[in-house]
Write a protein that holds these residues in place. Structure first.
Motif, PDB file in Angstrom:
ATOM      1  N   SER A 106       0.851  -1.194   0.000  1.00  0.00           N
ATOM      2  CA  SER A 106       0.000   0.000   0.000  1.00  0.00           C
ATOM      3  C   SER A 106       0.880   1.234   0.000  1.00  0.00           C
ATOM      4  N   SER A 107       0.411   2.268  -0.633  1.00  0.00           N
ATOM      5  CA  SER A 107       1.163   3.530  -0.628  1.00  0.00           C
ATOM      6  C   SER A 107       0.890   4.329   0.643  1.00  0.00           C
ATOM      7  N   ASN A 108      -0.097   3.885   1.431  1.00  0.00           N
ATOM      8  CA  ASN A 108      -0.450   4.589   2.671  1.00  0.00           C
ATOM      9  C   ASN A 108      -1.177   3.624   3.593  1.00  0.00           C
ATOM     10  N   HIS A 109      -0.544   3.259   4.703  1.00  0.00           N
ATOM     11  CA  HIS A 109      -1.165   2.315   5.636  1.00  0.00           C
ATOM     12  C   HIS A 109      -2.386   2.911   6.333  1.00  0.00           C
ATOM     13  N   LYS A 110      -2.567   4.207   6.268  1.00  0.00           N
ATOM     14  CA  LYS A 110      -3.759   4.809   6.861  1.00  0.00           C
ATOM     15  C   LYS A 110      -5.020   4.522   6.048  1.00  0.00           C
ATOM     16  N   THR A 111      -4.831   4.023   4.852  1.00  0.00           N
ATOM     17  CA  THR A 111      -5.987   3.687   4.025  1.00  0.00           C
ATOM     18  C   THR A 111      -6.273   2.186   4.035  1.00  0.00           C
ATOM     19  N   ASP A 112      -5.486   1.428   4.802  1.00  0.00           N
ATOM     20  CA  ASP A 112      -5.668  -0.013   4.874  1.00  0.00           C
ATOM     21  C   ASP A 112      -6.496  -0.360   6.113  1.00  0.00           C
ATOM     22  N   ALA A 113      -7.613  -1.040   5.918  1.00  0.00           N
ATOM     23  CA  ALA A 113      -8.547  -1.325   7.015  1.00  0.00           C
ATOM     24  C   ALA A 113      -7.919  -2.217   8.083  1.00  0.00           C
ATOM     25  N   VAL A 114      -7.098  -3.178   7.683  1.00  0.00           N
ATOM     26  CA  VAL A 114      -6.469  -4.085   8.640  1.00  0.00           C
ATOM     27  C   VAL A 114      -5.514  -3.330   9.557  1.00  0.00           C
ATOM     28  N   VAL A 115      -4.678  -2.485   8.964  1.00  0.00           N
ATOM     29  CA  VAL A 115      -3.716  -1.711   9.751  1.00  0.00           C
ATOM     30  C   VAL A 115      -4.449  -0.723  10.659  1.00  0.00           C
ATOM     31  N   LEU A 116      -5.492  -0.086  10.153  1.00  0.00           N
ATOM     32  CA  LEU A 116      -6.244   0.879  10.964  1.00  0.00           C
ATOM     33  C   LEU A 116      -6.848   0.208  12.190  1.00  0.00           C
ATOM     34  N   ASP A 117      -7.383  -0.998  12.022  1.00  0.00           N
ATOM     35  CA  ASP A 117      -7.950  -1.726  13.167  1.00  0.00           C
ATOM     36  C   ASP A 117      -6.878  -1.986  14.223  1.00  0.00           C
ATOM     37  N   GLU A 118      -5.672  -2.360  13.785  1.00  0.00           N
ATOM     38  CA  GLU A 118      -4.589  -2.620  14.725  1.00  0.00           C
ATOM     39  C   GLU A 118      -4.126  -1.333  15.399  1.00  0.00           C
ATOM     40  N   LEU A 119      -4.123  -0.242  14.654  1.00  0.00           N
ATOM     41  CA  LEU A 119      -3.724   1.042  15.233  1.00  0.00           C
ATOM     42  C   LEU A 119      -4.722   1.484  16.306  1.00  0.00           C
ATOM     43  N   GLU A 120      -5.995   1.276  16.059  1.00  0.00           N
ATOM     44  CA  GLU A 120      -7.004   1.602  17.080  1.00  0.00           C
ATOM     45  C   GLU A 120      -6.764   0.792  18.346  1.00  0.00           C
ATOM     46  N   THR A 121      -6.465  -0.482  18.186  1.00  0.00           N
ATOM     47  CA  THR A 121      -6.216  -1.351  19.333  1.00  0.00           C
ATOM     48  C   THR A 121      -4.966  -0.922  20.090  1.00  0.00           C
ATOM     49  N   ALA A 122      -3.923  -0.561  19.351  1.00  0.00           N
ATOM     50  CA  ALA A 122      -2.643  -0.204  19.977  1.00  0.00           C
ATOM     51  C   ALA A 122      -2.689   1.133  20.693  1.00  0.00           C
ATOM     52  N   THR A 123      -3.505   2.066  20.207  1.00  0.00           N
ATOM     53  CA  THR A 123      -3.463   3.443  20.725  1.00  0.00           C
ATOM     54  C   THR A 123      -4.717   3.877  21.456  1.00  0.00           C
ATOM     55  N   ARG A 172     -11.106   7.579  12.788  1.00  0.00           N
ATOM     56  CA  ARG A 172     -11.448   8.878  12.184  1.00  0.00           C
ATOM     57  C   ARG A 172     -10.444   9.949  12.574  1.00  0.00           C
ATOM     58  N   PHE A 173      -9.842   9.829  13.763  1.00  0.00           N
ATOM     59  CA  PHE A 173      -8.815  10.786  14.159  1.00  0.00           C
ATOM     60  C   PHE A 173      -7.470  10.454  13.511  1.00  0.00           C
ATOM     61  N   LEU A 174      -7.254   9.185  13.211  1.00  0.00           N
ATOM     62  CA  LEU A 174      -5.998   8.781  12.592  1.00  0.00           C
ATOM     63  C   LEU A 174      -5.937   9.198  11.132  1.00  0.00           C
ATOM     64  N   THR A 175      -7.076   9.207  10.460  1.00  0.00           N
ATOM     65  CA  THR A 175      -7.096   9.489   9.027  1.00  0.00           C
ATOM     66  C   THR A 175      -7.452  10.932   8.691  1.00  0.00           C
ATOM     67  N   ASN A 176      -8.133  11.608   9.610  1.00  0.00           N
ATOM     68  CA  ASN A 176      -8.574  12.978   9.307  1.00  0.00           C
ATOM     69  C   ASN A 176      -8.469  13.840  10.558  1.00  0.00           C
ATOM     70  N   PHE A 177      -7.246  14.098  10.978  1.00  0.00           N
ATOM     71  CA  PHE A 177      -7.011  14.801  12.240  1.00  0.00           C
ATOM     72  C   PHE A 177      -6.636  16.255  11.988  1.00  0.00           C
ATOM     73  N   SER A 178      -7.215  17.133  12.798  1.00  0.00           N
ATOM     74  CA  SER A 178      -6.860  18.556  12.754  1.00  0.00           C
ATOM     75  C   SER A 178      -6.453  18.998  14.149  1.00  0.00           C
ATOM     76  N   SER A 179      -5.329  19.684  14.243  1.00  0.00           N
ATOM     77  CA  SER A 179      -4.890  20.174  15.547  1.00  0.00           C
ATOM     78  C   SER A 179      -5.827  21.268  16.027  1.00  0.00           C
ATOM     79  N   GLY A 180      -5.948  21.383  17.354  1.00  0.00           N
ATOM     80  CA  GLY A 180      -6.821  22.405  17.922  1.00  0.00           C
ATOM     81  C   GLY A 180      -7.380  21.957  19.256  1.00  0.00           C
ATOM     82  N   MET A 181      -8.365  22.700  19.758  1.00  0.00           N
ATOM     83  CA  MET A 181      -8.896  22.487  21.097  1.00  0.00           C
ATOM     84  C   MET A 181     -10.060  21.501  21.160  1.00  0.00           C
ATOM     85  N   ASP A 182     -10.549  21.054  20.016  1.00  0.00           N
ATOM     86  CA  ASP A 182     -11.678  20.126  20.035  1.00  0.00           C
ATOM     87  C   ASP A 182     -11.297  18.819  20.723  1.00  0.00           C
TER      88      ASP A 182
END
Length: 363
Positions: free
Chosen positions: A60-77, A82-92
């Motif tokens: 893959s050219s981007n592991h953030k677009t891979d569903a398997v990797v995203l599931d593991e990232l959610e578990t690890a962190t 939705r925050f891993l793929t579309n995150f904006s810095s700020g106070m929200d």
């Protein structure tokens, strides 16, 4: 550093402790403080294992677009995809971001807070040697001052008294209630909070309220919380306690459970890590307050007018702070930190309509 990763065309993460057949969930990379911002900031990221092969050979050219990797990232962190793929810095989502950091470690204690500056998009000085407590205090002050988000005051844990008694000693010893899981088991202490009479009055004092609290604004015109000269100007709806009854005591825990009745609220149960009598000697005025973030309750129908949607929200259960009048100054209050979340429920719409937003100055 956050901006550096955000502007990168590609971020490569080398997981030296992950073999070809291992899961990235167990990597130390997900427990370090500074690597927190390296995950949501870049738009494109690739993970490589110990032998410099792509993780699980996922082409893959981007592991953030891979569903398997995203599931593991959610578990690890514990961070939603939705925050891993579309995150904006700020106070929200301030408390959620603090929760992410509370499960990480840094060599220098202050760095766990400094690593969040980019995530919150704040410009604060780096002051090594100030202690993690003071760094956390400065960050919470900035969050409230800029965003008006008072939910960061709703926590359990030790207070950082030298800076301000309304901030926790550190992230790992504190529980930001309603959002953080019950993964903390440290001892709990009382949290002191003071409020002072504002210097400029726009309305006459409420005859039934202590002199340190005044009726200042209707719901729709209440100001945002602010921090000036080491004092919070904190708008609150106050419900004054009329009855306290000890239900259960376990000094070995310690744990003390009380039935509490307050004007305008349904009878509720509160569990504290210390005897209430020990906290309030000599007996002072107790009240349950709802910090009022006016911007979170939607647009108003006009000055002094609330919509049906806003009124309905005011009838819902809310997280309350328990305050006790100071024994030294009747214009000051101390917060009593509970062992568990205090959930309060207005009795009916009539009690809601009688409420007003009052201003507390909180140290």
């Amino acid at each position: 550093m956050f901006a550096w990763y955000r502007q990168s065309a590609l971020t490569i993460v080398y997981l030296c402790d992950v073999a070809d057949t291992d899961s990235l969930v167990n990597s130390e990379w997900f427990h370090r403080g500074w690597t927190l911002q390296e995950l949501p900031a870049p738009r494109t990221i690739l993970f490589y294992t110990r032998d410099w092969s792509l993780y699980k050979n996922i082409a893959s050219s981007n592991h953030k677009t891979d569903a398997v990797v995203l599931d593991e990232l959610e578990t690890a962190t514990g961070i939603e995809s939705r925050f891993l793929t579309n995150f904006s810095s700020g106070m929200d989502n301030a408390r959620l971001k603090l929760q992410w950091a509370s499960m990480r470690r840094t060599t220098r204690p202050e760095d766990i807070l400094y690593s969040l500056f980019g995530i919150f998009d704040v410009r604060l000085p780096i002051l090594y040697g100030e202690s993690a407590e003071k760094a956390l205090g400065r960050l919470l002050v900035e969050i409230i001052s800029v965003s008006g988000d008072v939910s960061v005051l709703d926590w359990i844990g030790e207070s950082e008294r030298p800076l301000a008694t309304s901030v926790p000693r550190n992230l790992s010893d504190s529980l930001f209630m309603s959002l953080c899981p019950q993964f903390l088991s440290r001892s709990l202490t009382l949290l002191g909070v003071t409020c002072h009479l504002p210097t400029i009055l726009r309305r006459t004092p409420v005859s039934s309220a202590p002199s340190g609290v005044i009726e200042l604004y209707p719901f729709t015109n209440a100001p945002l919380p602010r921090f000036l000269s080491r004092l919070f100007r904190l708008p609150c709806i106050a419900y004054y306690v009329t009855m306290v009854e000890l239900q259960r005591a376990d000094p070995s825990a310690p744990s003390y459970t009380y039935n509490v009745r307050a004007s305008g609220l349904v009878l509720l149960r509160i569990t504290l890590p210390a005897k209430l009598a020990d906290v309030t000697k000599p007996r002072g005025v107790l009240c349950l307050v709802w910090p009022w973030p006016s911007r979170s309750h939607g647009p108003s129908a006009g000055p002094d007018v609330m919509t049906e949607e806003q009124l309905s929200k005011l009838e819902e259960p809310f997280n309350a702070l328990l305050l006790s009048e100071s024994t030294h100054n009747n214009n000051e209050y101390k917060r009593i930190a509970p062992s568990t979340l205090i959930t309060a429920q207005p009795t009916d719409r009539a009690s809601v309509l009688k409420s007003k937003v009052r201003i507390f100055r909180v140290v």
